[in-house]
Design a protein around this motif. Structure first.
Motif, PDB file in Angstrom:
ATOM      1  N   VAL A   1     -27.665  10.816 -29.856  1.00  0.00           N
ATOM      2  CA  VAL A   1     -28.376   9.565 -30.065  1.00  0.00           C
ATOM      3  C   VAL A   1     -28.455   8.403 -29.282  1.00  0.00           C
ATOM      4  CG1 VAL A   1     -28.054   7.757 -31.218  1.00  0.00           C
ATOM      5  CG2 VAL A   1     -28.074   9.148 -32.423  1.00  0.00           C
ATOM      6  N   PHE A   2     -26.733   8.484 -28.306  1.00  0.00           N
ATOM      7  CA  PHE A   2     -26.764   7.672 -27.035  1.00  0.00           C
ATOM      8  C   PHE A   2     -27.531   7.718 -25.917  1.00  0.00           C
ATOM      9  CE2 PHE A   2     -22.624   6.021 -28.879  1.00  0.00           C
ATOM     10  CZ  PHE A   2     -22.711   4.859 -29.098  1.00  0.00           C
ATOM     11  N   ILE A   3     -27.966   9.282 -25.773  1.00  0.00           N
ATOM     12  CA  ILE A   3     -28.875   9.582 -24.937  1.00  0.00           C
ATOM     13  C   ILE A   3     -30.184   8.961 -24.976  1.00  0.00           C
ATOM     14  CG2 ILE A   3     -30.056  11.468 -23.555  1.00  0.00           C
ATOM     15  CD1 ILE A   3     -26.902  13.168 -24.161  1.00  0.00           C
ATOM     16  N   ILE A   4     -30.369   9.552 -25.836  1.00  0.00           N
ATOM     17  CA  ILE A   4     -32.158   9.148 -25.986  1.00  0.00           C
ATOM     18  C   ILE A   4     -31.983   7.452 -25.770  1.00  0.00           C
ATOM     19  CG2 ILE A   4     -33.447   8.694 -27.760  1.00  0.00           C
ATOM     20  CD1 ILE A   4     -32.820  11.225 -29.250  1.00  0.00           C
ATOM     21  N   TYR A   5     -30.851   6.802 -26.526  1.00  0.00           N
ATOM     22  CA  TYR A   5     -30.675   5.337 -26.252  1.00  0.00           C
ATOM     23  C   TYR A   5     -30.495   4.571 -24.851  1.00  0.00           C
ATOM     24  CZ  TYR A   5     -29.212   0.229 -27.159  1.00  0.00           C
ATOM     25  OH  TYR A   5     -28.975  -1.023 -27.173  1.00  0.00           O
ATOM     26  N   GLY A   6     -30.014   5.345 -24.075  1.00  0.00           N
ATOM     27  CA  GLY A   6     -29.699   5.341 -22.537  1.00  0.00           C
ATOM     28  C   GLY A   6     -31.134   4.917 -21.799  1.00  0.00           C
ATOM     29  N   GLY A   7     -31.567   6.265 -22.213  1.00  0.00           N
ATOM     30  CA  GLY A   7     -33.257   7.037 -21.834  1.00  0.00           C
ATOM     31  C   GLY A   7     -33.950   5.782 -22.351  1.00  0.00           C
ATOM     32  N   LEU A   8     -33.625   5.245 -23.151  1.00  0.00           N
ATOM     33  CA  LEU A   8     -34.914   4.336 -23.677  1.00  0.00           C
ATOM     34  C   LEU A   8     -34.602   2.859 -22.797  1.00  0.00           C
ATOM     35  CD1 LEU A   8     -35.227   4.590 -27.202  1.00  0.00           C
ATOM     36  CD2 LEU A   8     -37.388   5.049 -25.860  1.00  0.00           C
ATOM     37  N   ASN A   9     -33.901   2.334 -22.892  1.00  0.00           N
ATOM     38  CA  ASN A   9     -33.232   1.346 -21.679  1.00  0.00           C
ATOM     39  C   ASN A   9     -33.481   1.478 -20.400  1.00  0.00           C
ATOM     40  OD1 ASN A   9     -31.882   0.294 -24.077  1.00  0.00           O
ATOM     41  ND2 ASN A   9     -30.006   1.150 -24.139  1.00  0.00           N
TER      42      ASN A   9
ATOM     43  N   VAL B   1     -35.792   3.378 -19.609  1.00  0.00           N
ATOM     44  CA  VAL B   1     -37.266   4.005 -19.470  1.00  0.00           C
ATOM     45  C   VAL B   1     -38.324   2.513 -19.434  1.00  0.00           C
ATOM     46  CG1 VAL B   1     -39.370   4.422 -20.360  1.00  0.00           C
ATOM     47  CG2 VAL B   1     -37.575   6.004 -20.006  1.00  0.00           C
ATOM     48  N   ALA B   2     -37.925   1.123 -20.807  1.00  0.00           N
ATOM     49  CA  ALA B   2     -37.959   0.760 -20.863  1.00  0.00           C
ATOM     50  C   ALA B   2     -38.386  -0.314 -19.215  1.00  0.00           C
ATOM     51  CB  ALA B   2     -37.243  -0.649 -22.116  1.00  0.00           C
ATOM     52  N   PRO B   3     -37.639  -0.938 -19.523  1.00  0.00           N
ATOM     53  CA  PRO B   3     -37.999  -1.896 -17.751  1.00  0.00           C
ATOM     54  C   PRO B   3     -38.595  -1.638 -16.713  1.00  0.00           C
ATOM     55  CG  PRO B   3     -35.546  -1.430 -18.246  1.00  0.00           C
ATOM     56  CD  PRO B   3     -36.176  -0.137 -18.702  1.00  0.00           C
ATOM     57  N   LEU B   4     -38.544  -0.184 -16.881  1.00  0.00           N
ATOM     58  CA  LEU B   4     -39.669   0.912 -15.982  1.00  0.00           C
ATOM     59  C   LEU B   4     -41.087   0.188 -16.860  1.00  0.00           C
ATOM     60  CD1 LEU B   4     -37.696   3.702 -14.499  1.00  0.00           C
ATOM     61  CD2 LEU B   4     -38.374   1.669 -12.940  1.00  0.00           C
ATOM     62  N   TYR B   5     -41.502   0.829 -17.741  1.00  0.00           N
ATOM     63  CA  TYR B   5     -42.246  -0.083 -18.131  1.00  0.00           C
ATOM     64  C   TYR B   5     -43.325  -0.697 -18.276  1.00  0.00           C
ATOM     65  CZ  TYR B   5     -45.689   0.301 -22.637  1.00  0.00           C
ATOM     66  OH  TYR B   5     -46.975   0.203 -23.310  1.00  0.00           O
ATOM     67  N   THR B   6     -42.435  -1.576 -18.086  1.00  0.00           N
ATOM     68  CA  THR B   6     -42.808  -3.555 -18.612  1.00  0.00           C
ATOM     69  C   THR B   6     -43.001  -3.802 -16.624  1.00  0.00           C
ATOM     70  OG1 THR B   6     -41.212  -4.001 -20.663  1.00  0.00           O
ATOM     71  CG2 THR B   6     -42.068  -5.649 -19.066  1.00  0.00           C
ATOM     72  N   HIS B   7     -42.825  -3.305 -15.944  1.00  0.00           N
ATOM     73  CA  HIS B   7     -42.796  -3.605 -14.182  1.00  0.00           C
ATOM     74  C   HIS B   7     -43.997  -2.824 -14.161  1.00  0.00           C
ATOM     75  CE1 HIS B   7     -42.408  -2.543  -9.955  1.00  0.00           C
ATOM     76  NE2 HIS B   7     -41.309  -3.700 -10.161  1.00  0.00           N
ATOM     77  N   ALA B   8     -44.437  -1.621 -14.758  1.00  0.00           N
ATOM     78  CA  ALA B   8     -45.353  -0.635 -14.841  1.00  0.00           C
ATOM     79  C   ALA B   8     -46.458  -1.292 -14.959  1.00  0.00           C
ATOM     80  CB  ALA B   8     -44.888   0.044 -14.753  1.00  0.00           C
ATOM     81  N   LYS B   9     -46.773  -2.182 -15.932  1.00  0.00           N
ATOM     82  CA  LYS B   9     -47.367  -3.813 -16.899  1.00  0.00           C
ATOM     83  C   LYS B   9     -47.213  -4.561 -16.044  1.00  0.00           C
ATOM     84  CE  LYS B   9     -47.446  -4.399 -20.838  1.00  0.00           C
ATOM     85  NZ  LYS B   9     -46.788  -4.684 -22.435  1.00  0.00           N
TER      86      LYS B   9
ATOM     87  N   GLU C   1     -37.165   7.785  -9.931  1.00  0.00           N
ATOM     88  CA  GLU C   1     -36.357   8.416  -9.573  1.00  0.00           C
ATOM     89  C   GLU C   1     -34.821   9.174 -10.603  1.00  0.00           C
ATOM     90  OE1 GLU C   1     -35.636   8.626  -5.486  1.00  0.00           O
ATOM     91  OE2 GLU C   1     -37.849   9.542  -4.638  1.00  0.00           O
ATOM     92  N   LYS C   2     -34.291   7.226 -10.027  1.00  0.00           N
ATOM     93  CA  LYS C   2     -32.435   7.192 -11.165  1.00  0.00           C
ATOM     94  C   LYS C   2     -32.647   7.826 -12.445  1.00  0.00           C
ATOM     95  CE  LYS C   2     -30.571   4.654  -8.121  1.00  0.00           C
ATOM     96  NZ  LYS C   2     -30.339   3.109  -7.760  1.00  0.00           N
ATOM     97  N   ALA C   3     -33.873   7.208 -12.930  1.00  0.00           N
ATOM     98  CA  ALA C   3     -34.358   7.461 -14.635  1.00  0.00           C
ATOM     99  C   ALA C   3     -34.850   8.996 -15.148  1.00  0.00           C
ATOM    100  CB  ALA C   3     -35.421   6.739 -15.314  1.00  0.00           C
ATOM    101  N   TYR C   4     -35.306  10.229 -13.855  1.00  0.00           N
ATOM    102  CA  TYR C   4     -35.609  11.560 -14.025  1.00  0.00           C
ATOM    103  C   TYR C   4     -34.164  12.175 -13.659  1.00  0.00           C
ATOM    104  CZ  TYR C   4     -37.152  15.691 -12.839  1.00  0.00           C
ATOM    105  OH  TYR C   4     -37.180  17.476 -12.438  1.00  0.00           O
ATOM    106  N   ASP C   5     -33.397  11.569 -12.781  1.00  0.00           N
ATOM    107  CA  ASP C   5     -32.115  12.199 -12.717  1.00  0.00           C
ATOM    108  C   ASP C   5     -31.536  12.102 -13.817  1.00  0.00           C
ATOM    109  OD1 ASP C   5     -32.396  13.079 -10.654  1.00  0.00           O
ATOM    110  OD2 ASP C   5     -31.859  11.271  -9.591  1.00  0.00           O
ATOM    111  N   ALA C   6     -31.363  11.035 -14.435  1.00  0.00           N
ATOM    112  CA  ALA C   6     -30.291  11.016 -15.857  1.00  0.00           C
ATOM    113  C   ALA C   6     -30.944  11.644 -16.645  1.00  0.00           C
ATOM    114  CB  ALA C   6     -30.543   9.072 -16.354  1.00  0.00           C
ATOM    115  N   ALA C   7     -32.801  11.021 -17.267  1.00  0.00           N
ATOM    116  CA  ALA C   7     -32.698  12.355 -17.812  1.00  0.00           C
ATOM    117  C   ALA C   7     -32.445  13.573 -18.328  1.00  0.00           C
ATOM    118  CB  ALA C   7     -34.414  11.610 -18.008  1.00  0.00           C
ATOM    119  N   ARG C   8     -32.495  14.036 -16.466  1.00  0.00           N
ATOM    120  CA  ARG C   8     -32.315  15.728 -16.610  1.00  0.00           C
ATOM    121  C   ARG C   8     -31.199  16.154 -16.815  1.00  0.00           C
ATOM    122  NH1 ARG C   8     -33.456  17.321 -10.439  1.00  0.00           N
ATOM    123  NH2 ARG C   8     -31.376  16.549 -10.479  1.00  0.00           N
TER     124      ARG C   8
END
Length: 490
Positions: free
Chosen positions: A37-45, A47-55, A144-151
């Motif tokens: 759950v914490f891994i998923i929650y950290g991934g969402l935290n 990805v969420a700014p990146l998604y907003t920034h991409a918009k 790149e950092k989010a990718y490394d964290a997700a991996r």
């Protein structure tokens, strides 16, 4: 008697090996789920700014494309484009430090009417492109950092998914040794109980897991052994009760058989009574004629006495018939001394000089009784006493007195007395110790006493001989004051 039962021990047996592995397994499962759950929650935290920034970057690119299109069309940017640029400048959070400055410069250039149109648009586009490049560069680093964290999260999740089944398998293997073996031992003990083998088990040298169960099992064995003994005692009691019921049933059957014999005898007696009344009436008439023709006073008196007894026999027969018809004889006031003396004189005629009958009774003793039944009872008792003397003869003493509101008729003889069996069991119909006896004399006397509310007592004298007591309630309506009278009639 016992504080803990086998169910408690069984629960302890099962729960003792289960609670620790189950607790560890549940802890590992919850920890694994928490990590995921914490891994998923950290991934969402991340990805969420990146998604907003991409918009926002997409909006920024859209504004730049719109301004460039307006330049190609040789026209100024529309107010909607200017308003959208202002919104991106004020309400948007950017990653690059200078992005907001570039956006403010682009907006200011577009608002400046003093500058040439083409120059203002080129400058605004240049600021927008710089801002977009700066944001894309920073966004790429964050991706790149989010990718490394997700991996790393994926590797951790895979490790958790692999480790958790292995841990469960290890715990189940441990449970096999701590649960299956004790349950097998429990099955063996239950098999012993099924075979009624109540031998206790040795507790020393056993594992701590089995020790509470063995202790409870031994308590259960002791209790079952006690219950088995009680059950055996209960079976013996029931067997004794069944035997007693069978004896009672046999006695009841014997009593019913005897009652049937008595009923048959009663029918025969009723028939004989009916058949004997007419001959007795003829005999009574002949005696009356003899009394009229007799000139001898003594003969006349004897004829009158015999005639009175014939009348009594007729009354007795009528009484038997009335008893068969369930009509009891009416009570009348009789003189007890006269009835006893007349009966004694008749017995004297029958047995002769070898039997001496002595009667002692107050001359004024009167009582309300069924006269025929009373005379018949006294006659049977006197006859039994005279017959008990046998050929040797002897003395029979008859007395009457009132004691404690009871009329006592006492008949004593000098014979051999009553047998112990008769004194123990009492008189019974058709059971007699005489060769040709029927046992009906004492039985009839006892029934007469019971019908009058009294009793018949049999005993033996210390000097030898039998003693019969006929006790009848003495009514207060016919009272006397008894006085000692020494008159004896033979």
């Amino acid at each position: 008697m016992f504080n803990r039962g086998p169910s408690h021990a069984l629960r302890r047996l099962v729960m003792q090996p289960l609670w620790l592995p189950v607790l560890i397994t549940m802890t590992a499962l919850i920890s694994s789920m928490t990590v995921l759950v914490f891994i998923i929650y950290g991934g969402l935290n991340r990805v969420a700014p990146l998604y907003t920034h991409a918009k926002h970057v997409a909006e920024l690119r859209s504004v730049a494309n719109t301004i460039e299109h307006d330049r190609e069309e040789q026209r100024l940017p529309s107010p909607a484009t200017a308003r959208q640029l202002n919104e991106l400048t004020q309400g948007t959070r950017w990653f690059a430090p200078r992005t907001r400055t570039w956006l403010e410069q682009a907006a200011a250039v577009l608002r400046d009417r003093n500058r040439p149109k083409d120059q203002a648009i080129d400058h605004a586009l240049q600021c927008l492109r710089q801002a977009e490049q700066a944001e894309n560069a920073i966004s790429l680093g964050m991706i790149e950092k989010a990718y490394d964290a997700a991996r790393r999260a994926l590797q951790l999740a895979l490790a958790t998914l692999i480790a958790f089944p292995l841990l469960v398998i290890a715990f189940l293997y441990g449970l096999h040794g701590r649960l299956v073996a004790p349950l097998g031992r429990l099955a063996d003990m239950l098999t012993m109980l099924a075979e009624r083998n109540y031998q206790p088990l040795e507790e020393r040298g056993t594992t701590p897991t089995l020790r509470p169960l063995l202790s409870s099992y031994n308590q259960l064995v002791a209790r079952l052994e006690l219950l088995e003994e009680r059950h055996a005692d209960r079976e013996r009691e029931l067997s004794a009760a069944v035997d007693e019921a069978m004896r009672s049933l046999l006695l009841t059957h014997s009593a019913l058989t005897r009652a049937e014999r008595l009923a048959a005898a009663g029918e025969v007696a009723a028939g004989l009574a009916h058949d004997l009344r007419n001959p007795l009436a003829g005999i009574r008439l002949a005696l009356h004629n003899l009394e009229s023709d007799s000139t001898d006073p003594d003969a006349t008196a004897r004829l009158q006495l015999v005639g009175g007894e014939i009348d009594r026999l007729v009354d007795t027969l009528n009484g038997h018939l009335d008893r068969v018809r369930h009509r009891p004889e009416a009570r009348s006031t009789i003189r007890v001394d006269e009835a006893l003396r007349n009966t004694a004189r008749l017995q004297g005629f029958h047995f002769g000089d070898k039997v001496r009958l002595h009667v002692r009774a107050p001359e004024d003793l009167q009582c309300r009784l069924p006269e025929t039944g009373f005379r018949h009872t006294v006659l049977n008792l006197m006859n039994n006493a005279c017959e008990a003397l046998g050929n040797a003869g002897g003395e029979v003493r008859i007395s009457a007195e009132v004691r404690q509101r009871e009329l006592h008729i006492i008949i004593e003889d000098e014979g051999p007395g009553f047998s112990p069996r008769l004194l123990t069991s009492g008189p019974r119909a058709f059971v007699s110790e005489k060769d040709r006896g029927t046992g009906l004399g004492l039985t009839t006397a006892r029934r007469f006493a019971q019908e009058c509310g009294g009793r018949l007592e049999l005993s033996n004298l210390e000097s030898g001989g039998a003693r019969v007591l006929l006790a009848i309630p003495y009514g207060s309506e016919v009272g006397i004051t008894p006085e000692p009278i020494s008159h004896l009639a033979q």
